[in-house]
Scaffold this motif. Sequence first.
Motif, PDB file in Angstrom:
ATOM      1  N   THR A  14       0.837  -1.200   0.000  1.00  0.00           N
ATOM      2  CA  THR A  14       0.000   0.000   0.000  1.00  0.00           C
ATOM      3  C   THR A  14       0.867   1.243   0.000  1.00  0.00           C
ATOM      4  OG1 THR A  14      -0.634  -1.105   2.023  1.00  0.00           O
ATOM      5  CG2 THR A  14      -2.319   0.213   0.913  1.00  0.00           C
ATOM      6  N   SER A  15       1.947   1.210   0.791  1.00  0.00           N
ATOM      7  CA  SER A  15       2.756   2.417   0.897  1.00  0.00           C
ATOM      8  C   SER A  15       3.436   2.717  -0.422  1.00  0.00           C
ATOM      9  CB  SER A  15       3.792   2.266   2.001  1.00  0.00           C
ATOM     10  OG  SER A  15       4.567   1.122   1.741  1.00  0.00           O
ATOM     11  N   ILE A  41       2.252   2.126  -3.345  1.00  0.00           N
ATOM     12  CA  ILE A  41       1.261   2.726  -4.249  1.00  0.00           C
ATOM     13  C   ILE A  41       1.071   4.187  -3.871  1.00  0.00           C
ATOM     14  CG2 ILE A  41      -1.149   2.726  -4.947  1.00  0.00           C
ATOM     15  CD1 ILE A  41      -1.169  -0.265  -4.602  1.00  0.00           C
ATOM     16  N   ALA A  42       1.016   4.424  -2.559  1.00  0.00           N
ATOM     17  CA  ALA A  42       0.832   5.806  -2.112  1.00  0.00           C
ATOM     18  C   ALA A  42       1.991   6.658  -2.608  1.00  0.00           C
ATOM     19  CB  ALA A  42       0.743   5.851  -0.590  1.00  0.00           C
ATOM     20  N   PHE A  43       3.204   6.085  -2.503  1.00  0.00           N
ATOM     21  CA  PHE A  43       4.383   6.785  -2.987  1.00  0.00           C
ATOM     22  C   PHE A  43       4.226   7.157  -4.444  1.00  0.00           C
ATOM     23  CE2 PHE A  43       7.362   7.055   0.261  1.00  0.00           C
ATOM     24  CZ  PHE A  43       8.592   7.431  -0.267  1.00  0.00           C
ATOM     25  N   PHE A  71       1.719   9.801  -5.132  1.00  0.00           N
ATOM     26  CA  PHE A  71       2.115  11.108  -4.658  1.00  0.00           C
ATOM     27  C   PHE A  71       3.187  11.718  -5.553  1.00  0.00           C
ATOM     28  CE2 PHE A  71       2.070  14.489  -1.843  1.00  0.00           C
ATOM     29  CZ  PHE A  71       3.365  14.937  -1.692  1.00  0.00           C
ATOM     30  N   LEU A  90       1.928  13.091  -8.692  1.00  0.00           N
ATOM     31  CA  LEU A  90       1.331  14.415  -8.639  1.00  0.00           C
ATOM     32  C   LEU A  90       2.344  15.494  -8.906  1.00  0.00           C
ATOM     33  CD1 LEU A  90      -0.828  13.976  -5.497  1.00  0.00           C
ATOM     34  CD2 LEU A  90      -1.661  14.358  -7.784  1.00  0.00           C
ATOM     35  N   ARG A  91       3.616  15.215  -8.524  1.00  0.00           N
ATOM     36  CA  ARG A  91       4.589  16.265  -8.658  1.00  0.00           C
ATOM     37  C   ARG A  91       5.155  16.344 -10.062  1.00  0.00           C
ATOM     38  NH1 ARG A  91       8.800  15.514  -4.350  1.00  0.00           N
ATOM     39  NH2 ARG A  91       7.837  13.684  -3.470  1.00  0.00           N
ATOM     40  N   HIS A 151      -4.838   8.268 -11.463  1.00  0.00           N
ATOM     41  CA  HIS A 151      -6.114   8.265 -10.762  1.00  0.00           C
ATOM     42  C   HIS A 151      -7.012   7.175 -11.259  1.00  0.00           C
ATOM     43  CE1 HIS A 151      -6.141  11.172  -7.720  1.00  0.00           C
ATOM     44  NE2 HIS A 151      -5.495  12.015  -8.481  1.00  0.00           N
ATOM     45  N   LEU A 166      -6.558   4.207  -9.238  1.00  0.00           N
ATOM     46  CA  LEU A 166      -7.044   4.193  -7.873  1.00  0.00           C
ATOM     47  C   LEU A 166      -8.562   4.252  -7.802  1.00  0.00           C
ATOM     48  CD1 LEU A 166      -4.435   6.617  -6.385  1.00  0.00           C
ATOM     49  CD2 LEU A 166      -4.577   4.207  -5.955  1.00  0.00           C
ATOM     50  N   HIS A 167      -9.162   4.954  -8.740  1.00  0.00           N
ATOM     51  CA  HIS A 167     -10.609   5.073  -8.689  1.00  0.00           C
ATOM     52  C   HIS A 167     -11.212   4.085  -9.656  1.00  0.00           C
ATOM     53  CE1 HIS A 167     -10.754   8.654  -6.187  1.00  0.00           C
ATOM     54  NE2 HIS A 167      -9.635   8.993  -6.799  1.00  0.00           N
ATOM     55  N   PRO A 193      -1.234  13.473  10.339  1.00  0.00           N
ATOM     56  CA  PRO A 193      -1.201  12.259   9.522  1.00  0.00           C
ATOM     57  C   PRO A 193      -2.439  12.111   8.631  1.00  0.00           C
ATOM     58  CG  PRO A 193      -0.514  11.768  11.747  1.00  0.00           C
ATOM     59  CD  PRO A 193      -0.933  13.193  11.753  1.00  0.00           C
ATOM     60  N   ARG A 194      -3.596  12.530   9.145  1.00  0.00           N
ATOM     61  CA  ARG A 194      -4.804  12.442   8.308  1.00  0.00           C
ATOM     62  C   ARG A 194      -5.425  13.820   8.216  1.00  0.00           C
ATOM     63  NH1 ARG A 194      -8.971   8.137  10.349  1.00  0.00           N
ATOM     64  NH2 ARG A 194      -9.661   7.920   8.222  1.00  0.00           N
ATOM     65  N   ARG A 195      -5.505  14.350   6.995  1.00  0.00           N
ATOM     66  CA  ARG A 195      -6.091  15.675   6.867  1.00  0.00           C
ATOM     67  C   ARG A 195      -7.515  15.590   6.336  1.00  0.00           C
ATOM     68  NH1 ARG A 195      -2.051  18.079   2.886  1.00  0.00           N
ATOM     69  NH2 ARG A 195      -0.879  16.152   2.955  1.00  0.00           N
ATOM     70  N   GLU A 207      -4.903  17.124  -3.186  1.00  0.00           N
ATOM     71  CA  GLU A 207      -3.982  16.988  -4.322  1.00  0.00           C
ATOM     72  C   GLU A 207      -3.494  18.338  -4.779  1.00  0.00           C
ATOM     73  OE1 GLU A 207      -6.599  13.865  -6.591  1.00  0.00           O
ATOM     74  OE2 GLU A 207      -5.523  15.286  -7.885  1.00  0.00           O
TER      75      GLU A 207
END
Lengths: 258, 471
Positions: free
Chosen positions: B2-3, B5-7, B10, B13-14, B24, B27-28, B325-327, B385
Amino acid sequence: MSISMSFFSPPPPTHLLISFSSKPHFTDKTIFFLRPANPLLLSAPKVSTDNGAGISAAIEEPKAEQKVAEPAGSAPEGEESSLGSNGAVADAGVKLESKFVDPRWIGGTWDLTQFQKDGSTDWDAVIDAEVRRRKWLEGNPESSSNDDPVVFDTSIIPWWAWIKRFHLPEAERLNGRAAMIGFFMAYVVDSLTGVGLVDQMNNFFCKTLLFIAVAGVLLIRKNEDIETLKKLLDETTFYDKQWQATWQDETRSSSTAE
Amino acid sequence: MTSSIAFKSFTGLRHSSAEPPKLHSQLHNISPPNYCQRRLQINAGISSPKLQNRNLRVAVIGGGPAGGAAAETLAKGGIETYLIERKLDNCKPCGGAIPLCMVGEFDLPLDIIDRKVTKMKMISPSNIAVDIGQTLKPHEYIGMVRREVLDSYLRERAASNGANVINGLFLKMDIPKGGRGSETAPYVLHYTEYNGKVGGAGQKKTLEVDAVIGADGANSRVAKSIGAGDYDYAIAFQERIKIPDDKMVYYENLAEMYVGDDVSPDFYGWVFPKCDHVAVGTGTVTHKGDIKKFQLATRNRAKDKILGGKIIRVEAHPIPEHPRPRRLSDRVALVGDAAGYVTKCSGEGIYFAAKSGRMCAEAIVEGSGNGKRMVDESDLRKYLEKWDKTYWPTYKVLDVLQKVFYRSNPAREAFVEMCADEYVQKMTFDSYLYKKVVPGNPLDDLKLAFNTIGSLVRANALRKEMNKLSV
């Protein structure tokens, strides 16, 4: 070491007395050597408490002053904080203030004309003077005033003075370490594998080892450096991880939604 | 897994904007890949039902810059907005500095700004003082505002656009349980309303809304109710001192920054001019217990310039050091200090609070099609994002600056020395005033890097000599 030397100082004179009687023509020289040694030994403990030789003489006085200033300063400070938020800020009269003074520090910078030695500026002395000033200020932070601004810039000291004073001794030490490691490892590898120095340089594995050895000598100069390097690696990526924490959430929730 | 994928998502995005839509679609699973260009409408259409007979209801908890900006954007977008603020005349302790771009972006009237700071003085541990600000153009300045004036202006503007401003204290929130129908179930907010009729204690009330924006500051209760996690924070301690008029002239449009171990081990001490007095303060993350000592040292360093002044107010407040950690959680999003959007190195938060409030509100307005449809978490994620993509470079650069230059006294000396350089001043002010990390001329950048290393090396070399002295 100084303590052990002072332990040894009583025996030599008795030894000297014995040798005195047996070999008269040698004893003159030995007395000459040992007598200056004794005063030196006895004074050695004193020198160490004086924190070194010439340089310390100048800061001895300010240090004593600093110790006096601190206890005197802390009492009125305690009073001031108890006065609370209604108290005025002006309390200069109560605290013992000692500003940094030096005959060569004029107008907020070092007067280079006073650092002349043999016709050119003695940059080492300028560096020493600035070091002393910073050390003093660290212990006694001063108010920065507009009438008396500090405008000294370390870049007026030429680059070669810095290199000569700071870089060269360190470079010598590191090159010495690299040479010792290099010679030793070349010998060990040769004795274990029979591969001579020239053939070692052609081998990829040996070249990698060489790279690691050089990097190690450059990066790890003290024992503490190993810990520091590890922490540095963590530090560079920590902030990124904090920002990405909220995204780890998203993939978890989207994967459960599947 | 999971981490990683998050990486990937993220870092994606940059990169250029061409990549995100592709990532996206991974993920969606809701939006099919060939619709990814128009994914907004498809997502809203498929996953969010159209609201019958009413507009989307959103509550903004907290009426500071973040809450005010969010409420205004929501109200303008046609959403039924409730802004809950516990103290309408709150005089928040704050540095009070806003960058030039905020005045333009938020259409702030110039009379809100008490002072236009155009000069800054940086003072090193050994009192080497460097003036910065010569590179500022005549129309550029850092605005000093009073928080009570700014906050109430933004709130009133939100109210005039249709937001309902409620004077109340948010207590807790009932989160709809998961399962069927939970995408449209309302959040029930419990708050105590203060109005003149009932008197001091206030009246307990509830409010049902479809989404919540938590803009309630560093000790956010909204963050607690969604389990957003904790962050490291600094304590900023400030004393407002009224100094004699002749001394005030010096601070007419000048702010000072003091660095040194005596003033703060990981932050800086400051003297900021306010409307008719100065604010002298300092802050720290790691040595919070010694804050009073640091404050005394700051006052000592500025002593000559604030001599004869009277302390009229003492205040302290927490400053978040990094985001929580969670926004975001479902249809609750955090903005401003509640999310932890304060930059390192300078500790700037007002602009980022207002901007994040606005961005989050814009995401809600877009995701709901101007209030006609229900929103869901993915719509709110778009705000995250956009925020991360736009401001990540700024935050990272300031983080690196803090790590390099606030480490130790030699590093601070080097910092002040570097600030004397005109190129540095220009870059710093450009990125501060316009909130864009400007690349700059590569040759000058190289020279700057060279000079930085030189300064650091010199200062550290002097420090080694200093240590030898004390042995």
